[in-house]
Design an enzyme around this catalytic site. Sequence first.
Site, short mmCIF file in Angstrom:
data_model
loop_
_atom_site.label_atom_id
_atom_site.label_comp_id
_atom_site.label_asym_id
_atom_site.label_seq_id
_atom_site.Cartn_x
_atom_site.Cartn_y
_atom_site.Cartn_z
N SER A 149 0.84 -1.20 0.00
CA SER A 149 0.00 0.00 0.00
C SER A 149 0.87 1.24 0.00
O SER A 149 1.98 1.25 0.55
CB SER A 149 -0.89 0.02 1.25
OG SER A 149 -1.60 1.24 1.35
N TYR A 163 -2.04 -1.02 10.33
CA TYR A 163 -2.04 -1.12 8.87
C TYR A 163 -0.75 -0.53 8.29
O TYR A 163 -0.10 -1.13 7.44
CB TYR A 163 -3.26 -0.39 8.32
CG TYR A 163 -3.40 -0.46 6.81
CD1 TYR A 163 -4.01 -1.55 6.20
CD2 TYR A 163 -2.93 0.58 6.01
CE1 TYR A 163 -4.15 -1.61 4.82
CE2 TYR A 163 -3.07 0.53 4.64
CZ TYR A 163 -3.67 -0.57 4.04
OH TYR A 163 -3.81 -0.62 2.67
#
Length: 255
Positions: A149, A163
């Site tokens: 990401s 995350y």
Amino acid sequence: MTGLLSIEGKIALLTGGGGGIGRMVADVLVGEGAKVYIVGRTEATLNKAVAELVGQKGECVALPGDLSTVEGVRAVAARLAEQEDSLDLLVNNAGTMYDAPLEEFSEEGWDSVVDLNLKSVFFLTQALVPLLRKAASAESHAAVVNIGSIGGLRIGPKENYSYQAAKAALHHMSGGLGKRLAGENITVNAIAPGFFASALTPVDDPKVMEMMISMVPRKRIGTPADIGGTVAYLASRAGSFVTGAVIPLEGGMAL
């Protein structure tokens, strides 16, 4: 060179393939002639994707499984081994997000994200290395593609600490695995997507969409061709000399 960008006939396993980025990747891989096993917890969602991809150049097969535990990971690998003798491409895409203010951030929120986004990737790759080795040769490599990401490269507005940590670690782990497996004709790379339509990036709010586009020099969000094409490239002969890389796929957001 004939077939330089072809993935026709390759066998792939794609986690989180029922929706979002995973479904985008499945659409492209199947359309380009690969046989793609899609993994997810909800069998109905997987079956819907399979039905919608019938008639494409390749084939899509549902492989239900829960990747949130090591036992579940090993069960998925075992079920694939019952169906296939080798594996050309592993796409580790399944993931989740949790965000909360620093003072309220829970251990459960931390563990659920790190377990699925990082731990399961390592142990699924470990379990499938024997099948990847059987597919790999000097002429035709096997590939592992980890979907990271942009959140692992830069800090966004959300307080999604686990995350951020898991995706940054996934990028670095891809390098470690890439270095270890390169001599066996297995490449390992990470893709760091920016804004793509998914459960983690809702695009049905015009104001949110406008905000996202304003942050992207290319003035749009990502498409299935962008993410699926990058995965297909890494699995093709054209991508055989790329390993241990983290490829930003974000339309220039990092510039």
